[in-house]
Write a protein that holds these residues in place. Structure first.
Motif, PDB file in Angstrom:
ATOM      1  N   ASP A 231      14.817   7.744  -6.132  1.00  0.00           N
ATOM      2  CA  ASP A 231      14.371   6.654  -7.011  1.00  0.00           C
ATOM      3  C   ASP A 231      13.903   5.487  -6.144  1.00  0.00           C
ATOM      4  OD1 ASP A 231      15.563   4.126  -9.131  1.00  0.00           O
ATOM      5  OD2 ASP A 231      14.050   5.594  -9.698  1.00  0.00           O
ATOM      6  N   HIS A 232      13.072   4.651  -6.732  1.00  0.00           N
ATOM      7  CA  HIS A 232      12.576   3.538  -5.923  1.00  0.00           C
ATOM      8  C   HIS A 232      12.093   2.372  -6.781  1.00  0.00           C
ATOM      9  CE1 HIS A 232      10.655   1.783  -2.222  1.00  0.00           C
ATOM     10  NE2 HIS A 232      11.852   2.163  -1.820  1.00  0.00           N
ATOM     11  N   GLU A 233      12.957   1.900  -7.653  1.00  0.00           N
ATOM     12  CA  GLU A 233      12.655   0.734  -8.508  1.00  0.00           C
ATOM     13  C   GLU A 233      11.413   0.986  -9.344  1.00  0.00           C
ATOM     14  OE1 GLU A 233      12.308  -3.990  -7.430  1.00  0.00           O
ATOM     15  OE2 GLU A 233      10.641  -2.606  -7.842  1.00  0.00           O
ATOM     16  N   ASN A 302     -10.174   3.817   4.665  1.00  0.00           N
ATOM     17  CA  ASN A 302      -9.819   3.980   6.088  1.00  0.00           C
ATOM     18  C   ASN A 302      -8.400   3.544   6.400  1.00  0.00           C
ATOM     19  OD1 ASN A 302     -12.205   5.020   7.013  1.00  0.00           O
ATOM     20  ND2 ASN A 302     -13.163   3.019   7.224  1.00  0.00           N
ATOM     21  N   ARG A 303      -7.596   3.352   5.396  1.00  0.00           N
ATOM     22  CA  ARG A 303      -6.287   2.767   5.663  1.00  0.00           C
ATOM     23  C   ARG A 303      -5.436   3.639   6.574  1.00  0.00           C
ATOM     24  NH1 ARG A 303      -4.249  -0.642   0.437  1.00  0.00           N
ATOM     25  NH2 ARG A 303      -5.670  -2.374   0.821  1.00  0.00           N
ATOM     26  N   LEU A 304      -4.523   2.982   7.310  1.00  0.00           N
ATOM     27  CA  LEU A 304      -3.573   3.722   8.131  1.00  0.00           C
ATOM     28  C   LEU A 304      -2.542   4.287   7.155  1.00  0.00           C
ATOM     29  CD1 LEU A 304      -2.819   4.464  11.003  1.00  0.00           C
ATOM     30  CD2 LEU A 304      -1.563   2.320  11.208  1.00  0.00           C
ATOM     31  N   GLY A 308       2.302   0.260   5.292  1.00  0.00           N
ATOM     32  CA  GLY A 308       2.168  -0.740   4.233  1.00  0.00           C
ATOM     33  C   GLY A 308       2.960  -0.340   3.004  1.00  0.00           C
ATOM     34  N   HIS A 309       3.305  -1.348   2.210  1.00  0.00           N
ATOM     35  CA  HIS A 309       4.069  -1.067   0.995  1.00  0.00           C
ATOM     36  C   HIS A 309       3.957  -2.273   0.065  1.00  0.00           C
ATOM     37  CE1 HIS A 309       7.425   0.022  -1.617  1.00  0.00           C
ATOM     38  NE2 HIS A 309       7.258   1.231  -1.150  1.00  0.00           N
ATOM     39  N   ALA A 310       3.911  -1.958  -1.236  1.00  0.00           N
ATOM     40  CA  ALA A 310       3.747  -3.056  -2.196  1.00  0.00           C
ATOM     41  C   ALA A 310       4.984  -3.953  -2.211  1.00  0.00           C
ATOM     42  CB  ALA A 310       3.488  -2.473  -3.584  1.00  0.00           C
ATOM     43  N   PRO A 317      13.481   1.389   4.760  1.00  0.00           N
ATOM     44  CA  PRO A 317      14.674   2.024   5.350  1.00  0.00           C
ATOM     45  C   PRO A 317      14.589   3.542   5.358  1.00  0.00           C
ATOM     46  CG  PRO A 317      15.218   1.033   3.232  1.00  0.00           C
ATOM     47  CD  PRO A 317      13.839   0.585   3.574  1.00  0.00           C
ATOM     48  N   ARG A 318      13.860   4.100   4.399  1.00  0.00           N
ATOM     49  CA  ARG A 318      13.744   5.560   4.325  1.00  0.00           C
ATOM     50  C   ARG A 318      12.922   6.093   5.508  1.00  0.00           C
ATOM     51  NH1 ARG A 318      10.872   5.580  -1.316  1.00  0.00           N
ATOM     52  NH2 ARG A 318       9.758   4.002  -0.127  1.00  0.00           N
ATOM     53  N   ALA A 319      11.947   5.282   5.937  1.00  0.00           N
ATOM     54  CA  ALA A 319      11.090   5.715   7.065  1.00  0.00           C
ATOM     55  C   ALA A 319      11.936   5.843   8.320  1.00  0.00           C
ATOM     56  CB  ALA A 319       9.950   4.730   7.277  1.00  0.00           C
ATOM     57  N   GLY A 390      12.024  15.455  -5.710  1.00  0.00           N
ATOM     58  CA  GLY A 390      13.012  14.433  -5.319  1.00  0.00           C
ATOM     59  C   GLY A 390      13.059  13.274  -6.289  1.00  0.00           C
ATOM     60  N   ARG A 391      11.914  12.863  -6.808  1.00  0.00           N
ATOM     61  CA  ARG A 391      11.824  11.667  -7.663  1.00  0.00           C
ATOM     62  C   ARG A 391      12.226  11.910  -9.112  1.00  0.00           C
ATOM     63  NH1 ARG A 391       9.364   6.934  -6.548  1.00  0.00           N
ATOM     64  NH2 ARG A 391      10.559   7.262  -4.657  1.00  0.00           N
ATOM     65  N   THR A 392      12.306  13.169  -9.513  1.00  0.00           N
ATOM     66  CA  THR A 392      12.616  13.494 -10.912  1.00  0.00           C
ATOM     67  C   THR A 392      13.895  12.833 -11.417  1.00  0.00           C
ATOM     68  OG1 THR A 392      11.328  15.536 -10.875  1.00  0.00           O
ATOM     69  CG2 THR A 392      13.082  15.409 -12.521  1.00  0.00           C
TER      70      THR A 392
HETATM   71  C1  SDX Z   1       4.723   5.053  -1.864  1.00  0.00           C
HETATM   72  O1  SDX Z   1       5.948   1.323  -4.792  1.00  0.00           O
HETATM   73  C2  SDX Z   1       6.764   2.211  -4.240  1.00  0.00           C
HETATM   74  O2  SDX Z   1       7.946   2.046  -4.161  1.00  0.00           O
HETATM   75  C3  SDX Z   1       6.066   3.465  -3.741  1.00  0.00           C
HETATM   76  C4  SDX Z   1       6.901   4.414  -2.909  1.00  0.00           C
HETATM   77  C5  SDX Z   1       7.960   5.093  -3.741  1.00  0.00           C
HETATM   78  O3  SDX Z   1       8.974   5.518  -3.187  1.00  0.00           O
HETATM   79  O4  SDX Z   1       7.694   5.266  -4.977  1.00  0.00           O
HETATM   80  O5  SDX Z   1       7.527   3.715  -1.838  1.00  0.00           O
HETATM   81  C6  SDX Z   1       6.044   5.547  -2.337  1.00  0.00           C
HETATM   82  O6  SDX Z   1       3.787   5.047  -2.627  1.00  0.00           O
HETATM   83  C7  SDX Z   1       4.614   4.513  -0.468  1.00  0.00           C
HETATM   84  C8  SDX Z   1       3.183   4.004  -0.127  1.00  0.00           C
HETATM   85  C9  SDX Z   1       2.312   5.215   0.233  1.00  0.00           C
HETATM   86  N1  SDX Z   1       0.901   4.799   0.362  1.00  0.00           N
HETATM   87  C10 SDX Z   1       0.310   4.711   1.590  1.00  0.00           C
HETATM   88  O7  SDX Z   1       0.899   4.856   2.663  1.00  0.00           O
HETATM   89  C11 SDX Z   1      -1.184   4.407   1.526  1.00  0.00           C
HETATM   90  C12 SDX Z   1      -1.521   3.339   2.581  1.00  0.00           C
HETATM   91  N2  SDX Z   1      -0.899   2.082   2.141  1.00  0.00           N
HETATM   92  C13 SDX Z   1      -1.634   1.283   1.262  1.00  0.00           C
HETATM   93  O8  SDX Z   1      -2.786   1.675   0.645  1.00  0.00           O
HETATM   94  C14 SDX Z   1      -0.965   0.006   0.759  1.00  0.00           C
HETATM   95  O9  SDX Z   1      -0.211  -0.513   1.768  1.00  0.00           O
HETATM   96  C15 SDX Z   1      -0.138   0.166  -0.494  1.00  0.00           C
HETATM   97  C16 SDX Z   1      -0.945   0.751  -1.599  1.00  0.00           C
HETATM   98  C17 SDX Z   1       1.052   1.019  -0.232  1.00  0.00           C
HETATM   99  C18 SDX Z   1       0.348  -1.223  -0.887  1.00  0.00           C
HETATM  100  O10 SDX Z   1      -0.755  -1.956  -1.218  1.00  0.00           O
HETATM  101  P1  SDX Z   1      -0.658  -3.516  -1.629  1.00  0.00           P
HETATM  102  O11 SDX Z   1       0.717  -4.048  -1.513  1.00  0.00           O
HETATM  103  O12 SDX Z   1      -1.359  -3.638  -2.935  1.00  0.00           O
HETATM  104  O13 SDX Z   1      -1.401  -4.147  -0.446  1.00  0.00           O
HETATM  105  P2  SDX Z   1      -2.874  -4.642  -0.577  1.00  0.00           P
HETATM  106  O14 SDX Z   1      -3.718  -3.479  -1.000  1.00  0.00           O
HETATM  107  O15 SDX Z   1      -2.895  -5.892  -1.373  1.00  0.00           O
HETATM  108  O16 SDX Z   1      -3.219  -4.985   0.967  1.00  0.00           O
HETATM  109  C19 SDX Z   1      -2.845  -6.235   1.552  1.00  0.00           C
HETATM  110  C20 SDX Z   1      -3.624  -6.289   2.847  1.00  0.00           C
HETATM  111  C21 SDX Z   1      -5.111  -5.973   2.650  1.00  0.00           C
HETATM  112  O17 SDX Z   1      -5.819  -6.621   3.703  1.00  0.00           O
HETATM  113  P3  SDX Z   1      -6.500  -8.094   3.368  1.00  0.00           P
HETATM  114  O18 SDX Z   1      -7.290  -7.909   2.074  1.00  0.00           O
HETATM  115  O19 SDX Z   1      -5.338  -9.059   3.232  1.00  0.00           O
HETATM  116  O20 SDX Z   1      -7.386  -8.355   4.576  1.00  0.00           O
HETATM  117  O21 SDX Z   1      -3.131  -5.284   3.748  1.00  0.00           O
HETATM  118  C22 SDX Z   1      -4.173  -4.338   4.000  1.00  0.00           C
HETATM  119  C23 SDX Z   1      -5.189  -4.489   2.899  1.00  0.00           C
HETATM  120  O22 SDX Z   1      -6.479  -4.091   3.335  1.00  0.00           O
HETATM  121  N3  SDX Z   1      -3.532  -3.024   4.008  1.00  0.00           N
HETATM  122  C24 SDX Z   1      -3.780  -2.085   4.917  1.00  0.00           C
HETATM  123  C25 SDX Z   1      -2.894  -1.026   4.599  1.00  0.00           C
HETATM  124  N4  SDX Z   1      -2.164  -1.357   3.536  1.00  0.00           N
HETATM  125  C26 SDX Z   1      -2.552  -2.595   3.155  1.00  0.00           C
HETATM  126  N5  SDX Z   1      -4.651  -2.025   5.927  1.00  0.00           N
HETATM  127  C27 SDX Z   1      -4.664  -0.882   6.676  1.00  0.00           C
HETATM  128  N6  SDX Z   1      -3.838   0.174   6.467  1.00  0.00           N
HETATM  129  C28 SDX Z   1      -2.950   0.135   5.438  1.00  0.00           C
HETATM  130  N7  SDX Z   1      -2.140   1.164   5.219  1.00  0.00           N
END
Ligand code: SDX
Length: 432
Positions: A231-233, A302-304, A308-310, A317-319, A390-392
């Motif tokens: 679970d994750h809020e 092109n994101r890494l 990143g996380h919302a 901590p899970r990572a 896992g999330r179910t």
């Molecule tokens: C999960 O919410 C949860 O709890 C989800 C989760 C769960 O257990 O349910 O934790 C599981 O979904 C984890 C996240 C998996 N997704 C990814 O790894 C995809 C890559 N990450 C992103 O796309 C992004 O970080 C999000 C979607 C996870 C979060 O996006 P946000 O909080 O809406 O961030 P944003 O899009 O507003 O970005 C803020 C800034 C931006 O740059 P600026 O406009 O300020 O210049 O950060 C940048 C973004 O461009 N940015 C990244 C990035 N993530 C955000 N830049 C490069 N690589 C990234 N991964």
């Protein structure tokens, strides 16, 4: 701690109550805002909006804290297992011995998928996206078990324990059957005497006359993966389950919607994208520099991935837990994975780069999970299915909170309309 807030609109002041959670989270209660002022709040993506009060999971993104029913994820990862954590998340307390035994029995008794349901699989192309298959087949549970899916909160809650155990167990079995179906392999039926994860691996990897016996390290690693995803809020898919459930849709239908939401690459699909990204870096002989440079150009494509996380603006901590388990599993299995080396280099480089540091972008749960799944012999196409299994329990717990809330309301956000203002219909002849 402010006990109240007020909103000043022109020369009028509107008092707004303040809500404080058990962990000190503060919220301004705007439930009467529109009625009192005619204004709504605008918060694209709801990043600053609480949709509900929940007692299941607490996240502190700034300090990298994750707790289920108050218990830190680090302790659950060390001392618990997936089935016990699923029980905790759903029922609010760790089970005693008899409750744990009864819950495990219910899971085992409801593991199989009836022959009529198996026919649904045949309706899909062999290369159908596994998450599309999973969401459709899970939705069909409502058709096959209508007495557990009446779309009436009272009736569905009366049968909740069976429906919940059925969902947890069958989502796992359906996941294994999708794997078999897509490879043209015969289905392997669950064994009543196998623990949850061993049974999943058995149903996925055994042959009709050659039973797959999971090595303890593999079953333990899979257990940890399921547990860390429990679970994750109010993440995207959980909020989707709550939204669908708020219409009095039954548990199975709501879970199917959650699976659809999870399938997106920005959410549950990220674990596949991470491994594809690492593989591309490996194949190009790049050390990640090109990827990091591309990731900084801000385009979503092109994101890494895995960064990143919302909510977490610190380490997920899970990572950390999965990153450590990755090395342990690979060492125990005597395997090497060049992608792990690349992942660690990428993490090190990104965490020195101001672009990531200034945006508080750290590795999230998906950054290492794909690597550990590869080590377990799970193909990329099944990564998000593993996440869904896992999330179910977390989705189920949230559906139950919605269904049990006597003061609950249907989720119905408002909007800011930016379309054309009033205008008349134009007959075809005058449209030019
Ligand atoms: C999960 O919410 C949860 O709890 C989800 C989760 C769960 O257990 O349910 O934790 C599981 O979904 C984890 C996240 C998996 N997704 C990814 O790894 C995809 C890559 N990450 C992103 O796309 C992004 O970080 C999000 C979607 C996870 C979060 O996006 P946000 O909080 O809406 O961030 P944003 O899009 O507003 O970005 C803020 C800034 C931006 O740059 P600026 O406009 O300020 O210049 O950060 C940048 C973004 O461009 N940015 C990244 C990035 N993530 C955000 N830049 C490069 N690589 C990234 N991964």
């Amino acid at each position: 701690m402010p006990q109240s807030a007020s909103l000043k609109l022109d020369d009028k002041e509107y008092p707004l109550p303040v809500l404080v959670g058990t962990e000190g989270e503060k919220a301004i209660d705007t439930r009467k805002l529109r009625a009192d002022t005619g204004f709504i709040c605008y918060d694209q993506g709801y990043g600053n909006t609480g949709s509900c009060e929940s007692a299941i999971t607490f996240l502190d993104g700034d300090n990298g804290i994750l707790r289920h029913r108050g218990i830190p994820i680090e302790q659950l990862a060390t001392f618990s297992d997936f089935v016990e954590t699923a029980y905790l998340v759903i029922y609010g307390e760790l089970p005693n011995k008899s409750k744990r035994k009864a819950f495990g029995m219910l899971l085992r008794q409801n593991a199989a998928i009836e022959t009529q349901m198996q026919r649904i699989f045949e309706g899909f192309p062999k290369d159908a996206p596994p998450m599309a298959m999973l969401s459709s087949i899970v939705a069909s549970l409502a058709a096959h078990y209508p007495s557990l899916a009446t779309n009436n909160f009272e009736k569905d809650l009366a049968n909740f324990d069976l429906a919940a155990a059925m969902a947890i167990s069958k989502v796992r079995t359906i996941g294994a059957m999708i794997y078999r179906y897509q490879r043209g392999l015969p289905y392997i039926f669950p064994k009543q005497d196998l623990p949850f994860c061993d049974n999943f691996l058995h149903m996925m990897l055994s042959e009709p006359y050659q039973e797959f016996i999971a090595e303890p390290e593999v079953a333990r690693a899979l257990n940890l993966l399921f547990l860390l995803h429990t679970d994750h809020e109010q993440n995207c898919s959980t909020s989707t389950v709550r939204t669908v459930g708020s219409s009095a849709a039954n548990l199975f239908t709501s879970l199917s919607a959650g699976i659809c939401a999870l399938s997106g690459p920005l959410h549950g699909g990220a674990n596949v994208s991470v491994v594809q990204m690492l593989q591309a870096i490996h194949d190009e002989g790049d050390d990640g520099t090109r990827f990091i440079a591309a990731a900084k150009n801000g385009s979503k494509s092109n994101r890494l991935m895995g960064f990143g996380h919302a909510v977490y603006k610190n380490f997920d901590p899970r990572a950390r837990i999965i990153g450590k388990a990755c090395e342990e599993v690979l060492n125990k299995l005597g395997k090497e994975d060049p992608l792990l080396t690349i992942a660690k280099k990428l993490e090190e480089a990104a965490l020195k780069d101001d672009y990531f540091l200034s945006r508080k972008l750290y590795p999230n749960v998906d950054f290492y999970s794909g690597i550990i799944m590869r080590a377990l012999g799970i193909p990329n196409s099944m990564f998000t299915v593993i996440f869904a299994i896992g999330r179910t329990p977390g989705w189920i717990a949230n559906w139950r909170e919605v269904a049990s809330n006597p003061k609950g309301r249907i989720y119905r956000p408002r909007q800011i309309y930016i379309g054309p203002v009033k205008r008349d219909y134009v007959p075809m002849a005058q449209r030019g």
